[in-house]
Design an enzyme around this catalytic site. Sequence first.
Site, PDB file in Angstrom:
ATOM      1  CE  LYS A  80       4.310   5.348  19.603  1.00 32.47           C
ATOM      2  NZ  LYS A  80       3.946   4.803  20.924  1.00 32.47           N
ATOM      3  NE  ARG A 101      -7.987  24.432  17.519  1.00 32.57           N
ATOM      4  CZ  ARG A 101      -7.727  25.733  17.634  1.00 32.57           C
ATOM      5  NH1 ARG A 101      -6.540  26.202  17.320  1.00 32.57           N
ATOM      6  NH2 ARG A 101      -8.650  26.568  18.063  1.00 32.57           N
TER       7      ARG A 101
END
Length: 305
Positions: A80, A101
Amino acid sequence: MRSVIDILDLSTDEIGGLIAVAEDIIANPAKYENVCRCKKLATLFFEPSTRTRMSFEAAMYELGGHVISMTDGASSSASKGESVSDTAKIVSFYADIIAMRHPKEGAALVAAKSASVPVVNAGDGGHCHPTQTLADLLTIHREKGGFSGLTVGLCGDLKFGRTVHSLVGALSRYEDIKFVLISPDELRLPDYVKDDVLDRKSIPYKETSSLDDAMGELDVLYMTRVQRERFFNEEDYLRLKDCYILTPEKLRGAKSDMAILHPLPRVNEISVAVDDDPRACYFRQAANGKYMRMALIMMLLGLHA
Ligand code: CP
């Protein structure tokens, strides 16, 4: 509160200490099974992973702790538009340590600046992968008895391979190390690694495109996958992807005690026919990653067995 973004955030003494703890965990796992009781690890993975995420999670479980996990950015509020910085700040309310990561170089550093708990870089784009380097170092230490005096061949995609960049930095701090950089011209080790690490420290190295020519002098051969996800066009990837394929025939010219490493996953750069060769260390290397991540979690949380 301390994060690990680059392998150079850890001194050689600290790495020696982590290796000693990992060896003790391997020998005495029961001693460690409650060290992280009531502690939580958050794994935030915006890129695919098998070994790094699952070994971090297994590490925390084997230390008696808990895990909360985000396995891809699409299932989180990053989709979002939430920033890495806000995500790290929020997750710090829920976990005691974060492993992250991300496909963008520098993302783990951004996370560490806003987090209020330790952040471990689990791979940031083509930049670094310090905990893979910890797995690599434990493997080399176990297989070769130490680091000094080794001739290390790095083969394949040295441009985009973040594990190579971290490993060169880490090994360059030990005595009498030599590197043989084996790659096609397009995938050579970046100048910033050669200039800032190898040249600055006067570490001997040579560059070649021939694995066959280099093979006989190597104590360690570190194979890498051509990193398809970092190429700008598919044509270049297809042209370069099979540039090195390690086979039993190619190993005929190698030392009888050469250690073969690969951070994995492999595609086809090591033939499965090599897997039964006693010099093939890459599966042991993946197992070693869990023990070094256990040792690192304990260190960053200030916990001891
Ligand atoms: N070596 C490594 O980082 O593997 P994963 O991508 O599966 O975590």
